[in-house]
Write an enzyme that holds these catalytic residues in place. Sequence first.
Site, PDB file in Angstrom:
ATOM      1  N   TYR A  11      42.532  45.749  30.416  1.00 28.22           N
ATOM      2  CA  TYR A  11      42.889  44.502  31.092  1.00 28.22           C
ATOM      3  C   TYR A  11      43.064  43.327  30.130  1.00 28.22           C
ATOM      4  O   TYR A  11      43.814  42.412  30.400  1.00 28.22           O
ATOM      5  CB  TYR A  11      41.817  44.142  32.124  1.00 28.22           C
ATOM      6  N   LYS A 203      30.588  32.900  25.020  1.00 29.56           N
ATOM      7  CA  LYS A 203      31.311  33.717  25.996  1.00 29.56           C
ATOM      8  C   LYS A 203      30.370  34.176  27.128  1.00 29.56           C
ATOM      9  O   LYS A 203      30.679  34.039  28.314  1.00 29.56           O
ATOM     10  CB  LYS A 203      31.910  34.939  25.284  1.00 29.56           C
ATOM     11  N   ASN A 207      30.253  32.857  31.450  1.00 27.62           N
ATOM     12  CA  ASN A 207      30.241  33.704  32.646  1.00 27.62           C
ATOM     13  C   ASN A 207      28.915  33.604  33.389  1.00 27.62           C
ATOM     14  O   ASN A 207      28.864  33.692  34.618  1.00 27.62           O
ATOM     15  CB  ASN A 207      30.559  35.151  32.274  1.00 27.62           C
ATOM     16  N   ARG A 210      28.884  30.571  35.666  1.00 27.57           N
ATOM     17  CA  ARG A 210      29.585  30.798  36.934  1.00 27.57           C
ATOM     18  C   ARG A 210      28.738  31.673  37.871  1.00 27.57           C
ATOM     19  O   ARG A 210      28.676  31.439  39.064  1.00 27.57           O
ATOM     20  CB  ARG A 210      30.942  31.454  36.655  1.00 27.57           C
ATOM     21  N   HIS A 241      29.980  14.477  46.163  1.00 26.09           N
ATOM     22  CA  HIS A 241      29.267  13.781  45.099  1.00 26.09           C
ATOM     23  C   HIS A 241      30.048  13.968  43.797  1.00 26.09           C
ATOM     24  O   HIS A 241      30.476  15.087  43.510  1.00 26.09           O
ATOM     25  CB  HIS A 241      27.855  14.372  44.977  1.00 26.09           C
ATOM     26  N   GLY A 254      31.648  40.617  41.870  1.00 26.03           N
ATOM     27  CA  GLY A 254      32.112  41.828  41.200  1.00 26.03           C
ATOM     28  C   GLY A 254      32.886  41.503  39.944  1.00 26.03           C
ATOM     29  O   GLY A 254      32.807  40.397  39.410  1.00 26.03           O
ATOM     30  N   CYS A 257      33.034  41.099  34.361  1.00 27.43           N
ATOM     31  CA  CYS A 257      32.607  40.028  33.464  1.00 27.43           C
ATOM     32  C   CYS A 257      31.373  39.328  34.001  1.00 27.43           C
ATOM     33  O   CYS A 257      30.283  39.444  33.459  1.00 27.43           O
ATOM     34  CB  CYS A 257      33.742  39.024  33.309  1.00 27.43           C
ATOM     35  N   TYR A 316      37.530  43.678  43.654  1.00 29.64           N
ATOM     36  CA  TYR A 316      36.389  42.770  43.485  1.00 29.64           C
ATOM     37  C   TYR A 316      36.728  41.332  43.854  1.00 29.64           C
ATOM     38  O   TYR A 316      35.828  40.521  44.072  1.00 29.64           O
ATOM     39  CB  TYR A 316      35.806  42.863  42.075  1.00 29.64           C
ATOM     40  N   ARG A 324      36.435  47.236  39.760  1.00 32.79           N
ATOM     41  CA  ARG A 324      35.180  47.354  39.014  1.00 32.79           C
ATOM     42  C   ARG A 324      34.084  46.468  39.601  1.00 32.79           C
ATOM     43  O   ARG A 324      34.285  45.301  39.854  1.00 32.79           O
ATOM     44  CB  ARG A 324      35.419  47.011  37.538  1.00 32.79           C
TER      45      ARG A 324
HETATM   46  N1  SAJ Z   1      33.265  34.582  43.451  1.00 32.89           N
HETATM   47  C1  SAJ Z   1      32.516  34.080  44.507  1.00 32.89           C
HETATM   48  N2  SAJ Z   1      32.555  32.745  44.739  1.00 32.89           N
HETATM   49  C2  SAJ Z   1      33.276  31.890  43.990  1.00 32.89           C
HETATM   50  C3  SAJ Z   1      34.031  32.398  42.910  1.00 32.89           C
HETATM   51  C4  SAJ Z   1      33.996  33.755  42.652  1.00 32.89           C
HETATM   52  O1  SAJ Z   1      31.842  34.823  45.223  1.00 32.89           O
HETATM   53  O2  SAJ Z   1      33.267  30.700  44.290  1.00 32.89           O
HETATM   54  C5  SAJ Z   1      33.240  36.031  43.163  1.00 32.89           C
HETATM   55  C6  SAJ Z   1      34.611  36.693  43.220  1.00 32.89           C
HETATM   56  O3  SAJ Z   1      34.974  37.048  44.513  1.00 32.89           O
HETATM   57  C7  SAJ Z   1      34.395  37.902  42.311  1.00 32.89           C
HETATM   58  C8  SAJ Z   1      33.423  37.375  41.267  1.00 32.89           C
HETATM   59  O4  SAJ Z   1      32.827  36.219  41.826  1.00 32.89           O
HETATM   60  O5  SAJ Z   1      33.791  38.980  42.995  1.00 32.89           O
HETATM   61  C9  SAJ Z   1      34.034  37.031  39.939  1.00 32.89           C
HETATM   62  O6  SAJ Z   1      35.322  36.450  40.114  1.00 32.89           O
HETATM   63  P1  SAJ Z   1      35.880  35.213  39.305  1.00 32.89           P
HETATM   64  O7  SAJ Z   1      37.248  34.950  39.789  1.00 32.89           O
HETATM   65  O8  SAJ Z   1      34.930  34.087  39.335  1.00 32.89           O
HETATM   66  O9  SAJ Z   1      35.857  35.689  37.770  1.00 32.89           O
HETATM   67  P2  SAJ Z   1      36.412  36.983  36.988  1.00 32.89           P
HETATM   68  O10 SAJ Z   1      35.292  37.956  36.831  1.00 32.89           O
HETATM   69  O11 SAJ Z   1      37.677  37.489  37.563  1.00 32.89           O
HETATM   70  O12 SAJ Z   1      36.743  36.340  35.546  1.00 32.89           O
HETATM   71  C10 SAJ Z   1      35.693  35.691  34.812  1.00 32.89           C
HETATM   72  C11 SAJ Z   1      36.150  34.291  34.390  1.00 32.89           C
HETATM   73  N3  SAJ Z   1      35.012  33.519  33.886  1.00 32.89           N
HETATM   74  C12 SAJ Z   1      34.726  32.267  34.315  1.00 32.89           C
HETATM   75  O13 SAJ Z   1      35.371  31.714  35.168  1.00 32.89           O
HETATM   76  C13 SAJ Z   1      33.579  31.598  33.655  1.00 32.89           C
HETATM   77  C14 SAJ Z   1      37.240  34.422  33.325  1.00 32.89           C
HETATM   78  O14 SAJ Z   1      37.602  33.142  32.842  1.00 32.89           O
HETATM   79  C15 SAJ Z   1      36.735  35.285  32.164  1.00 32.89           C
HETATM   80  O15 SAJ Z   1      37.718  35.457  31.166  1.00 32.89           O
HETATM   81  C16 SAJ Z   1      36.416  36.644  32.731  1.00 32.89           C
HETATM   82  O16 SAJ Z   1      35.369  36.484  33.691  1.00 32.89           O
HETATM   83  C17 SAJ Z   1      35.990  37.541  31.589  1.00 32.89           C
HETATM   84  O17 SAJ Z   1      36.817  38.347  31.122  1.00 32.89           O
HETATM   85  O18 SAJ Z   1      34.883  37.384  31.066  1.00 32.89           O
END
Ligand code: SAJ
Length: 409
Positions: A11, A203, A207, A210, A241, A254, A257, A316, A324
């Site tokens: 990916y 890095k 993550n 988040r 706020h 999911g 990352c 996911y 994944r």
């Molecule tokens: N999710 C929630 N609520 C939210 C946001 C996301 O439940 O408000 C869930 C999503 O449905 C999903 C999971 O979190 O199951 C992760 O999704 P995501 O869109 O937040 O992130 P990823 O895993 O697709 O990509 C992340 C990103 N990291 C950050 O935003 C800090 C991306 O920038 C990174 O490059 C990537 O991980 C990575 O490769 O590490």
Amino acid sequence: MGVLNVIGLGYIGLPTAMMFAAHGIEVVGTDYNKKLVDTLNNGKLTFEEEGLEELFNKAVSEGIKFTTEYMKTDRYIITVPTPYLSDTKKIDPVYVVKAVETVLDHCEKGAIVVIESTISPGTIEKFVKPIVKEKGFTLGEDIHLAHAPERIIPGRMVVELENNSRTIGADEREVGEEIKSWYQSFCKGEIVVTDIKTAEMSKVVENTFRDINIAFANELAKMCHREGMDVYELIRIANKHPRVNILQPGPGVGGHCISVDPWFLVGDYPDIVNVVLGAREVNDSMPQFVFDRIHEIMRENNIKDFSKVGLYGLTYKENVDDMRESPTEQLLHIMYKYNIDNVKIYDPWIKDDKVANQYHDLQSFLEEAELVIVLVGHSEIREKQELLSDKIVYDTRNIIRYGKKIYKL
Ligand code: SAJ
């Protein structure tokens, strides 16, 4: 410098290799998976992403090559998976180690080896530098090591590859600057050069940040459910706020990352982590929470049989074909544990049969389901949600307005 050999065409590796190639750098992409390499050489992509097809065509016309062989050259980028060990939660560097060993067997003297895979802080020091020594190379002379983590989000990979800011970690400043110049061929964002360990840590920390924020939203969802309150309204108001920005609750976290990287910190600092571990546990508990809610909703509506229940979404998150660590799969595992194996499942992005009772068109899936659980907010269901008008809907993503009855998280 010579040809750029990108190792690992998953990916991250694949779009990155193509991006370099599309911007005039001679690139060879290497992957040990022959099937994947053959697919690419036959002009087909291995996953879907907005803009990837165009990028692929451009990279091919610029001469990118795909092979199972490692090149003899002076620059490498390693983008192989980094899983964690299920018992200790520490990183399992096996793929990175193997890739570095093979690079060292092929490279020219003075080669730069960039590890782009996410690695826990100290991985290069603990696992990579010793290999360089073992192979009889002198670090900083025969071989230069660096870490250049990526930040692209699946669903917006191509745009983010071009526009996000990046970090390069190198203990030799000039090497960091050299690598920066490679990435500057396509990256319009700021490129910060720092040391290896800070790059490794940043890095994982991004993550984890988040993950923690999503966990907070999920914990609020549980509180609001108990109180009969609307968590979305609560978050919407709190976010007014100027310094508050809570993310959205959901059926779990999911992807490869956010649900993985925080475990590296848990594995490395077991005596310190508290918030990080708590967040992971909250997010991992969400599929069970959803399972319990499904039971409640079935009871309330006198639905006795799971064969009348349909799960919408296997990936996911929305609009990707990546399963994944998907919350739906975790939910299915919980169900299988209770011998529930007759729920209906559908995902427009998953074309092959991945699970039992999987449907391949929305209409026939909906015909079977009295209760529809929306687990992923794909554009398809957002756009066709009127089809849910006569269904009982459990919407874990807060996107559905149509339904005989709509339940939220
Ligand atoms: N999710 C929630 N609520 C939210 C946001 C996301 O439940 O408000 C869930 C999503 O449905 C999903 C999971 O979190 O199951 C992760 O999704 P995501 O869109 O937040 O992130 P990823 O895993 O697709 O990509 C992340 C990103 N990291 C950050 O935003 C800090 C991306 O920038 C990174 O490059 C990537 O991980 C990575 O490769 O590490």
